[in-house]
Design an enzyme around this catalytic site. Structure first.
Site, PDB file in Angstrom:
ATOM      1  CG  HIS A  21      20.022  -6.884  51.640  1.00 52.37           C
ATOM      2  ND1 HIS A  21      19.660  -8.180  51.072  1.00 52.37           N
ATOM      3  CD2 HIS A  21      21.175  -6.984  52.212  1.00 52.37           C
ATOM      4  CE1 HIS A  21      21.009  -9.069  51.602  1.00 52.37           C
ATOM      5  NE2 HIS A  21      21.721  -8.401  52.155  1.00 52.37           N
ATOM      6  CE  LYS A  45      30.010 -16.183  48.742  1.00 53.13           C
ATOM      7  NZ  LYS A  45      29.279 -15.358  49.632  1.00 53.13           N
ATOM      8  NE  ARG A  94      22.609  -9.892  59.767  1.00 54.70           N
ATOM      9  CZ  ARG A  94      23.022 -10.833  58.791  1.00 54.70           C
ATOM     10  NH1 ARG A  94      22.003 -11.243  57.963  1.00 54.70           N
ATOM     11  NH2 ARG A  94      24.491 -11.210  58.756  1.00 54.70           N
TER      12      ARG A  94
HETATM   13  O1  PNS Z   1      26.948  -9.580  51.262  1.00 49.71           O
HETATM   14  P1  PNS Z   1      28.398  -9.822  51.801  1.00 49.71           P
HETATM   15  O2  PNS Z   1      28.948 -10.983  50.908  1.00 49.71           O
HETATM   16  O3  PNS Z   1      28.619  -9.820  53.324  1.00 49.71           O
HETATM   17  O4  PNS Z   1      29.465  -8.616  50.939  1.00 49.71           O
HETATM   18  C1  PNS Z   1      30.762  -8.751  51.302  1.00 49.71           C
HETATM   19  C2  PNS Z   1      31.513  -7.386  50.364  1.00 49.71           C
HETATM   20  C3  PNS Z   1      31.121  -7.577  49.069  1.00 49.71           C
HETATM   21  C4  PNS Z   1      31.252  -6.395  51.035  1.00 49.71           C
HETATM   22  C5  PNS Z   1      33.006  -7.934  50.647  1.00 49.71           C
HETATM   23  O5  PNS Z   1      33.253  -9.208  50.219  1.00 49.71           O
HETATM   24  C6  PNS Z   1      33.852  -7.091  49.726  1.00 49.71           C
HETATM   25  O6  PNS Z   1      33.813  -5.748  49.732  1.00 49.71           O
HETATM   26  N1  PNS Z   1      34.505  -7.607  48.480  1.00 49.71           N
HETATM   27  C7  PNS Z   1      35.174  -6.930  47.423  1.00 49.71           C
HETATM   28  C8  PNS Z   1      36.699  -7.322  47.503  1.00 49.71           C
HETATM   29  C9  PNS Z   1      37.274  -6.357  48.691  1.00 49.71           C
HETATM   30  O7  PNS Z   1      37.422  -5.187  48.669  1.00 49.71           O
HETATM   31  N2  PNS Z   1      37.946  -6.993  49.629  1.00 49.71           N
HETATM   32  C10 PNS Z   1      38.373  -6.359  51.145  1.00 49.71           C
HETATM   33  C11 PNS Z   1      37.638  -6.304  51.869  1.00 49.71           C
HETATM   34  S1  PNS Z   1      38.244  -5.525  53.440  1.00 49.71           S
END
Ligand code: PNS
Length: 169
Positions: A21, A45, A94
């Site tokens: 990150h 979570k 990645r």
């Molecule tokens: O670090 P992560 O858990 O892979 O991040 C995932 C994240 C936070 C980018 C994704 O879950 C997200 O954007 N969540 C917010 C809700 C949302 O917009 N959902 C639709 C995504 S297409």
């Protein structure tokens, strides 16, 4: 922020922040005028690190990088990006394994907000196998995390390991 400025949002759970990150944020900070590390508030979570700790960690690591800030969000990422007047969502890629999930999210976000662009960045090779999930597993089993996470994360994980477990009754 002035409208000609490029604001990128880097969303994620960051539980915990890894050197992968950190690498992506540093690359983003060189590419965009400002990078907002946006920590998802996810009531569904149970995180290892509280939101406050995750905010503190990002602040500590990027204390000398003035164009990196940290924030939290809940709800739809595209709505948050719109509120922040961000032009770009940054995500790290990645390996091939990341691609399908990331493509799906990027295209769904584009469907929801056509003028918001997702930019993928590759971390340095030595971080391509680093994930928060594996970091937590290695920490729980007492393995070495040197070089994989910022020192403050390593120290926090070590402290947790030496804390007595709460007994359930
Ligand atoms: O670090 P992560 O858990 O892979 O991040 C995932 C994240 C936070 C980018 C994704 O879950 C997200 O954007 N969540 C917010 C809700 C949302 O917009 N959902 C639709 C995504 S297409």
């Amino acid at each position: 922020m002035a409208s000609d400025q490029r604001l990128a949002v880097y969303p994620g759970s960051f539980d915990p922040l890894t050197n992968g990150h950190v690498d992506i944020i540093a690359r983003g900070a060189r590419l965009f005028d400002r990078v907002v590390v946006a920590i998802l508030l996810n009531p569904g979570k149970q995180p290892l690190f509280s939101v406050e700790e995750r905010i503190t960690i990002v602040r500590e690591v990027f204390k000398d990088t003035p164009n990196v800030e940290v924030d939290t969000f809940s709800g739809l990422l595209v709505e948050y990006a719109k509120r922040r007047q961000a032009n770009v969502i940054v995500r790290g890629l990645r390996a091939v394994a990341d691609f399908e999930y990331e493509l799906q999210m990027a295209l769904m976000n584009r469907h929801l907000s056509a003028d918001l662009e997702t930019v993928f960045m590759m971390p340095a090779e030595q971080y391509t196998y680093v994930s928060s999930r594996l970091i937590k597993e290695i920490a729980a089993l007492g393995g070495s995390l040197t070089g994989l996470v910022p020192e403050s994360v390593e120290a926090r994980l070590q402290r947790r390991r030496h804390m007595p477990a709460v007994k359930s009754v």
